[in-house]
Design a protein around this motif. Structure first.
Motif, PDB file in Angstrom:
ATOM      1  N   ILE A   1      -3.202   6.468  -0.123  1.00  0.00           N
ATOM      2  CA  ILE A   1      -3.604   7.202   1.075  1.00  0.00           C
ATOM      3  C   ILE A   1      -2.713   8.424   1.211  1.00  0.00           C
ATOM      4  O   ILE A   1      -1.488   8.323   1.086  1.00  0.00           O
ATOM      5  CB  ILE A   1      -3.446   6.341   2.358  1.00  0.00           C
ATOM      6  N   VAL A   2      -3.307   9.574   1.473  1.00  0.00           N
ATOM      7  CA  VAL A   2      -2.566  10.769   1.865  1.00  0.00           C
ATOM      8  C   VAL A   2      -2.872  11.027   3.330  1.00  0.00           C
ATOM      9  O   VAL A   2      -4.033  11.206   3.711  1.00  0.00           O
ATOM     10  CB  VAL A   2      -2.944  11.989   1.012  1.00  0.00           C
ATOM     11  N   HIS A   3      -1.832  11.016   4.157  1.00  0.00           N
ATOM     12  CA  HIS A   3      -1.972  11.184   5.601  1.00  0.00           C
ATOM     13  C   HIS A   3      -1.375  12.544   5.970  1.00  0.00           C
ATOM     14  O   HIS A   3      -0.157  12.729   5.969  1.00  0.00           O
ATOM     15  CB  HIS A   3      -1.248  10.054   6.332  1.00  0.00           C
ATOM     16  N   ALA A   4      -2.244  13.505   6.259  1.00  0.00           N
ATOM     17  CA  ALA A   4      -1.840  14.885   6.552  1.00  0.00           C
ATOM     18  C   ALA A   4      -1.815  15.110   8.060  1.00  0.00           C
ATOM     19  O   ALA A   4      -2.707  14.645   8.777  1.00  0.00           O
ATOM     20  CB  ALA A   4      -2.802  15.862   5.888  1.00  0.00           C
TER      21      ALA A   4
ATOM     22  N   MET B   1       0.840  -1.193   0.000  1.00  0.00           N
ATOM     23  CA  MET B   1       0.000   0.000   0.000  1.00  0.00           C
ATOM     24  C   MET B   1       0.881   1.252   0.000  1.00  0.00           C
ATOM     25  O   MET B   1       1.803   1.370   0.802  1.00  0.00           O
ATOM     26  CB  MET B   1      -0.918   0.011   1.221  1.00  0.00           C
ATOM     27  N   LYS B   2       0.577   2.199  -0.899  1.00  0.00           N
ATOM     28  CA  LYS B   2       1.361   3.422  -1.023  1.00  0.00           C
ATOM     29  C   LYS B   2       0.726   4.527  -0.173  1.00  0.00           C
ATOM     30  O   LYS B   2      -0.456   4.844  -0.347  1.00  0.00           O
ATOM     31  CB  LYS B   2       1.446   3.846  -2.484  1.00  0.00           C
ATOM     32  N   VAL B   3       1.528   5.088   0.729  1.00  0.00           N
ATOM     33  CA  VAL B   3       1.023   6.081   1.683  1.00  0.00           C
ATOM     34  C   VAL B   3       1.950   7.288   1.675  1.00  0.00           C
ATOM     35  O   VAL B   3       3.174   7.140   1.830  1.00  0.00           O
ATOM     36  CB  VAL B   3       0.941   5.510   3.110  1.00  0.00           C
ATOM     37  N   LEU B   4       1.380   8.475   1.509  1.00  0.00           N
ATOM     38  CA  LEU B   4       2.131   9.724   1.559  1.00  0.00           C
ATOM     39  C   LEU B   4       1.837  10.434   2.875  1.00  0.00           C
ATOM     40  O   LEU B   4       0.686  10.772   3.148  1.00  0.00           O
ATOM     41  CB  LEU B   4       1.740  10.630   0.392  1.00  0.00           C
ATOM     42  N   HIS B   5       2.870  10.653   3.681  1.00  0.00           N
ATOM     43  CA  HIS B   5       2.735  11.428   4.923  1.00  0.00           C
ATOM     44  C   HIS B   5       3.162  12.865   4.660  1.00  0.00           C
ATOM     45  O   HIS B   5       4.246  13.096   4.116  1.00  0.00           O
ATOM     46  CB  HIS B   5       3.580  10.819   6.036  1.00  0.00           C
ATOM     47  N   VAL B   6       2.317  13.817   5.062  1.00  0.00           N
ATOM     48  CA  VAL B   6       2.542  15.232   4.780  1.00  0.00           C
ATOM     49  C   VAL B   6       2.646  15.983   6.093  1.00  0.00           C
ATOM     50  O   VAL B   6       1.728  15.935   6.929  1.00  0.00           O
ATOM     51  CB  VAL B   6       1.377  15.816   3.937  1.00  0.00           C
ATOM     52  N   GLY B   7       3.758  16.688   6.305  1.00  0.00           N
ATOM     53  CA  GLY B   7       3.936  17.435   7.551  1.00  0.00           C
ATOM     54  C   GLY B   7       4.992  18.500   7.395  1.00  0.00           C
ATOM     55  O   GLY B   7       5.709  18.561   6.389  1.00  0.00           O
ATOM     56  N   ALA B   8       5.104  19.355   8.411  1.00  0.00           N
ATOM     57  CA  ALA B   8       6.026  20.494   8.359  1.00  0.00           C
ATOM     58  C   ALA B   8       7.253  20.307   9.223  1.00  0.00           C
ATOM     59  O   ALA B   8       8.175  21.127   9.163  1.00  0.00           O
ATOM     60  CB  ALA B   8       5.292  21.773   8.781  1.00  0.00           C
TER      61      ALA B   8
END
Length: 488
Positions: free
Chosen positions: A137-140, A1-8
Motif C-alpha cells: 500500500i502507498v498512502h499519500a 502488511m507493508k505500507v509506505l506513507h508519503v508526505g511533506a
C-alpha cells in the motif's frame, strides 16, 4: 502488511498544520497494530539533518531539474518508524518553509519538488529503488504527495494499491498547464479526466482521480467536500468517486498531549485531581499579563489567522465576551489585518486581552491547559486537532458545527446536560451573533461550578485516540490488499 506513507511534513521537524501531527503519530500507531510501515519524506534541511543512522539506498541520478538525486534510509528522531529521505539538494536544501520562501512567496519550482516526491513513491512501489522492501500500500497525504497516484497508475510494474488522504481540500497544488511536460507523463493525463483543472494542472486532483481509495480526516468532512460549498471546484470529482471516499477521524498523540505528564505545564493534573489546572490558569494569566483573577472565564484560541479559521468572527464577538467579565488569549499568526486588529484590542483592554503573534509548541500546551474554553470558530475544518487537545485538557471546546468539529464536540444544551453527553459548545451559522450566543451559554455554565466540573470531566473522558484511527486504516489496507487489482 507493508505500507509506505508519503508526505511533506512530520512533527516535530516541519509543521505548518495538522498534516505534520498525523505523519508523526499515525505510522507509529500502525506499527503497533502490526503493519510494516515506512515513511517517504523530501530531504528538506530540518528532515535531512535530523535523520538518524542514514544510509544510501541508491543513486537515482538527474531528475526534475536536479543534477543529483539520491535515496537515503534512516530513522526520524522521536520515532521508531524507518524513513526514506530524498536527498536532492538543488530542490530541497534551501532556507524558508517547505512550500514558500522566507518572504512568503511560493517556490517557483514546487511542481518539480513535489513531482519528485510522487515519482520516488511510485518507483519504490515498483521495487526498483529498494528491492529489499516493496510496499503493498502507498498512502499519500495531501497535494504534495498527490502525484504518487498517477505515476503509480502508468507504471507497468507497480502491484501496490494506493490511498490518498485529503487533509485540506482548499490547498490544491495548482500549476501552469504549460508546465505539464516537466512531469514526464503521457499527454492523456493532461485532460479533464486527469490533472487538468480550469486551465491549470492540479496535484490534488491527481491524487483524487488516480488513487484506489480517498480518505478524509473526519466523517463529516468526507460528506461536505462532495458539496459545492466545501468542494473548492473539486466536488464533482469527489461525487464521481462515490463509495471510494470515506472519513476516518484523526486522533490525539497521548505521548505528547496529556495534562498528567506534560512537562510544559506549570502544574500537572488529571480528571480526578483538577487542582493543577487552576495553577495553569494563574500561570497563563501571569505570563500573558492579564488580571490575575481566578473567577474570570478565560477563553483562548491557538490558530492560524485566516478566513478558514473564522478568527474574524471571534474578533467581532470580543466586545460581548469582555462585557461578560471574561478574558481572551490568542496565539497565532497569519492575516496581517487580523494580527493588527487583535493587537489593537489587546492594547485597549490589556487586563482582559493578550495576543502573541507567532507559534511556540510549548506555549501552545500552556495556553490549552490554562484556558477554560478553547475557541475554534472555523468556517470549515477537515478535522481539527485543537478541540481534541481542549477535550483532553478539560478546556471546553467552543466550535462551529462543521467537519471534524461536528464529529467531536457535543453541544451543552438542556438535553445533553441532562443525559451527561455534553462536552463543549457548538453553533451553526458562520456569524459573530451565533458565536456570541455560544459564548454567553459557556459563561453562564462556567458560573455554575458544579455544572462546569461535570462538563470538564466528561470532556476529559473522551477517547479520540490514534489507536482507533489506525484500526480503521488497517481495515482499509486489508480490503485493498485482498480486493481487486490496483489501478484498474
Amino acid at each position: 502488511m507493508k505500507v509506505l506513507h508519503v508526505g511533506a511534513e512530520i512533527f516535530p521537524l516541519i509543521k505548518t498544520g495538522g498534516l505534520a501531527d498525523v505523519l508523526g503519530a499515525l505510522p507509529q500507531e500502525l506499527r503497533h497494530a502490526g503493519a510494516d510501515v515506512r515513511l517517504l519524506l523530501p530531504g528538506m534541511p530540518a528532515i535531512a539533518d535530523a535523520m538518524l543512522h542514514g544510509k544510501r539506498v541508491c543513486d537515482i541520478g538527474a531528475l526534475f531539474g536536479a543534477a543529483r538525486v539520491r535515496l537515503m534510509r534512516g530513522q526520524m528522531p522521536y520515532s521508531h518508524v524507518p524513513a526514506y529521505v530524498i536527498d536532492a539538494p538543488y530542490l530541497y536544501r534551501r532556507d524558508g518553509g517547505p512550500y514558500q520562501s522566507s518572504d512568503g512567496r511560493e517556490w517557483p519550482d514546487n511542481l518539480q519538488r513535489f513531482a519528485l516526491l510522487g515519482w520516488v513513491a511510485a518507483h519504490l512501489a515498483s521495487g526498483e529503488l529498494d528491492p529489499a522492501w516493496q510496499p503493498a500500500i502507498v498512502h499519500a497525504h495531501d497535494w504534495h504527495a498527490g502525484m504518487a497516484c498517477p505515476y503509480m497508475s502508468q507504471h507497468p510494474a507497480v502491484p501496490a494499491a494506493s490511498v490518498f488522504t485529503v487533509h485540506n481540500l482548499a490547498y490544491q497544488g495548482l500549476f501552469a498547464q504549460a508546465d505539464f511536460p516537466l512531469l514526464g507523463l503521457p499527454q492523456r493525463f493532461m485532460s479533464a479526466q486527469g490533472l487538468e483543472f480550469h486551465g491549470q494542472l492540479s496535484f490534488m486532483k491527481a491524487g483524487l482521480t488516480f488513487t484506489q481509495r480517498i480518505t478524509t480526516v473526519s466523517p463529516t468532512y468526507a460528506q461536505e467536500i462532495a458539496r459545492a460549498e466545501f468542494g473548492f471546484g473539486l466536488d464533482g470529482v469527489i461525487r464521481a468517486r462515490g463509495s471510494d471516499v470515506l472519513g476516518i477521524l484523526n486522533g490525539v498523540d497521548r505521548t505528547i498531549w496529556d495534562p498528567a505528564l506534560d512537562t510544559a505545564l506549570a502544574a500537572r493534573y488529571d480528571a480526578d485531581a483538577l487542582q493543577g489546572k487552576a495553577l495553569c490558569k494563574a500561570d497563563l494569566q501571569r505570563t500573558f499579563g492579564l488580571e490575575p483573577n481566578p473567577d474570570a472565564p478565560l477563553f483562548a484560541a491557538v490558530s492560524r489567522l485566516d478566513q478558514q479559521k473564522g478568527l474574524d468572527l471571534m474578533l467581532a464577538a470580543l466586545p460581548t465576551l469582555l462585557e461578560q467579565g471574561a478574558q481572551f488569549v490568542l496565539q497565532g499568526t497569519g492575516d496581517p489585518a487580523l494580527q493588527a486588529a487583535f493587537r489593537q484590542a489587546a492594547a485597549q483592554r490589556p487586563s482582559q486581552v493578550s495576543v502573541y503573534i507567532g507559534y511556540e509548541e510549548a506555549q501552545a500546551h500552556r495556553v490549552v491547559a490554562g484556558a477554560d474554553v478553547i475557541v475554534v470558530p472555523s468556517r470549515f475544518e477537515p478535522c481539527g486537532l485543537t478541540q481534541l487537545y481542549g477535550l483532553r485538557y478539560g478546556t471546553l471546546p467552543l466550535v462551529r458545527r462543521t467537519g471534524g468539529l461536528a464529529d467531536t464536540v457535543v453541544d451543552a444544551n438542556d438535553l445533553t446536560l441532562e443525559d451527561g453527553t455534553a462536552t463543549g459548545y457548538a453553533f451553526d451559522a458562520a456569524s459573530h451573533y451565533a458565536l456570541e450566543q455560544a459564548i454567553r451559554r459557556a459563561i453562564a455554565h462556567y458560573r455554575q461550578p458544579e455544572v462546569w466540573r461535570k462538563l470538564m470531566r466528561r470532556a476529559m473522558a473522551q477517547k479520540f485516540s490514534w489507536e482507533a484511527s489506525a484500526a480503521r486504516y488497517m481495515d482499509l489496507y486489508r480490503s485493498l490488499a485482498h480486493g481487486a487489482s490496483p489501478h484498474a
